[in-house]
Scaffold this active site. Structure first.
Site, mmCIF file in Angstrom:
data_model
loop_
_atom_site.group_PDB
_atom_site.id
_atom_site.type_symbol
_atom_site.label_atom_id
_atom_site.label_comp_id
_atom_site.label_asym_id
_atom_site.label_seq_id
_atom_site.Cartn_x
_atom_site.Cartn_y
_atom_site.Cartn_z
ATOM 1 N N ASP A 48 0.819 -0.965 -0.032
ATOM 2 C CA ASP A 48 -0.182 -0.156 0.054
ATOM 3 C C ASP A 48 0.727 1.134 0.128
ATOM 4 O O ASP A 48 0.584 1.957 -0.624
ATOM 5 C CB ASP A 48 -0.911 0.037 1.167
ATOM 6 C CG ASP A 48 -2.026 -0.921 0.972
ATOM 7 O OD1 ASP A 48 -2.485 -1.281 0.085
ATOM 8 O OD2 ASP A 48 -2.666 -1.252 2.102
ATOM 9 N N HIS A 52 -6.704 -3.597 -2.254
ATOM 10 C CA HIS A 52 -7.059 -2.810 -1.169
ATOM 11 C C HIS A 52 -7.385 -1.341 -1.622
ATOM 12 O O HIS A 52 -6.486 -0.835 -2.526
ATOM 13 C CB HIS A 52 -6.114 -2.973 -0.054
ATOM 14 C CG HIS A 52 -6.491 -2.204 1.117
ATOM 15 N ND1 HIS A 52 -7.619 -2.256 1.651
ATOM 16 C CD2 HIS A 52 -5.426 -1.614 1.870
ATOM 17 C CE1 HIS A 52 -7.655 -1.573 2.938
ATOM 18 N NE2 HIS A 52 -6.394 -1.226 3.081
#
Length: 328
Positions: free
Chosen positions: A82, A107
């Site tokens: 991320d 995500h």
């Protein structure tokens, strides 16, 4: 009621003749790449030189730098960590996307908090498996799959959802079920769950239980088994049977004690603090704090990890785990 997509709702022909670039070859990226190739799709891997690229080559994939793989691809699965994604997006992914390309995130963090701002001429979707990367591959090989979430952030082509579901099917997710959601819901529930229950909540509950028993004079080894080792047995029961099923799988004494004392220990004040933690996720405060921590070298995180590592629970646990493994 949630919309759940299954095998008949997805069509792999949506991806026929398309080049799919998996960016990143960690546990999740590797599982996706292998699954989609086994489903008959053309998959290439975008990854920097190093062990991951070497492994991808050994396993038969064409490998490229991230920018080159993005240029070649009709579908780009962004499976990088991320906090790495925004920088790589700006320098290597965003400038090289084809018009009409499908970008998939596993995500929603960077889209939800505007750390990545995609151009308007692409599809942007979410396909988020609700299991670790190893399980994504293992369950696929077993002829099954893991559940997943799907969301559309941007539908330039009018085919974003259909194509995202095809990717989900190629990974085995539609064999179980793919729940329609939004980037915001996936991101917020993921963070709230991690912080208040799965990581933060369980960890602190176990630590507090261990500390309480030690302070009352019980042996650390016995306390460890009661609050940590047996926690797995209870969670396995909950996973298999649900909470009610778990209660029917323990003794009557445990059942009565749990139902009467549990709400006393974890009363509504806990729920109030959970709501405050959730609000920090929803209003972006946690994301800003975490971004500052990451960019500052994660000194606070390192300090907290060391505190956990040196906690008596871990010291005792390491010895007991070694003891339990020695007989294998």
């Amino acid at each position: 009621m949630a919309k759940i997509y299954r095998e008949t709702d997805a069509d792999l022909s949506e991806l026929k003749g398309k080049v799919i670039a998996v960016l990143g070859y960690g546990i999740q990226g590797r599982s996706w790449a292998l699954n989609m190739r086994d489903s008959g799709l053309r998959v290439i891997v975008g990854v920097r030189p190093g062990k991951s690229r070497d492994l991808a080559k050994e396993e038969g994939f064409e490998t490229y730098d991230v920018a080159e793989a993005t240029k070649m691809a009709d579908v780009v699965a962004v499976l990088l960590p991320d906090m790495v994604q925004p920088k790589v997006w700006t320098s290597e992914i965003g400038p090289n996307l084809k018009p009409g390309a499908l970008v998939i995130f596993a995500h929603g963090f960077n889209i939800r908090y505007n750390l990545i701002k995609p151009p308007s001429n692409i599809d942007v979707t979410l396909v988020a498996p609700k299991a670790p990367g190893k399980a994504v591959r293992d369950e696929y090989l077993r002829g099954w799959g893991v559940p997943a979430l799907v969301a559309v952030h941007q539908d330039y082509t009018g085919k974003a959802l259909r194509r995202a579901l095809a990717v989900a099917k190629a990974n085995g997710f539609t064999r179980v079920g793919v729940i329609e959601t939004t980037f915001a819901e996936e991101t917020e529930t993921d963070l709230i769950g991690e912080q208040t229950v799965l990581v933060g909540g369980l960890m602190e509950l176990i630590k507090k239980g261990f500390e309480t028993m030690i302070e009352l004079g019980y042996q650390p080894e016995v306390a460890y088994f009661e609050v940590l080792n047996e926690a797995k047995l209870i969670m396995d029961l909950i996973w298999e049977r649900g909470v009610y099923g778990m209660l029917n799988g323990v003794s009557e004494t445990a059942r009565y004690g749990g139902l009467t004392v549990g709400p006393y220990v974890l009363d509504n004040s806990v729920k109030e603090r959970m709501r405050k933690a959730a609000e920090r996720v929803r209003n972006g405060e946690f994301a800003r704090e975490w971004l500052n921590e990451y960019e500052g070298g994660m000194k606070n995180l390192s300090r907290m990890l060391n505190e956990v590592k040196n906690h008596r629970l871990e010291v005792v646990g390491e010895d007991l785990r070694r003891l339990m493994r020695s007989g294998r």
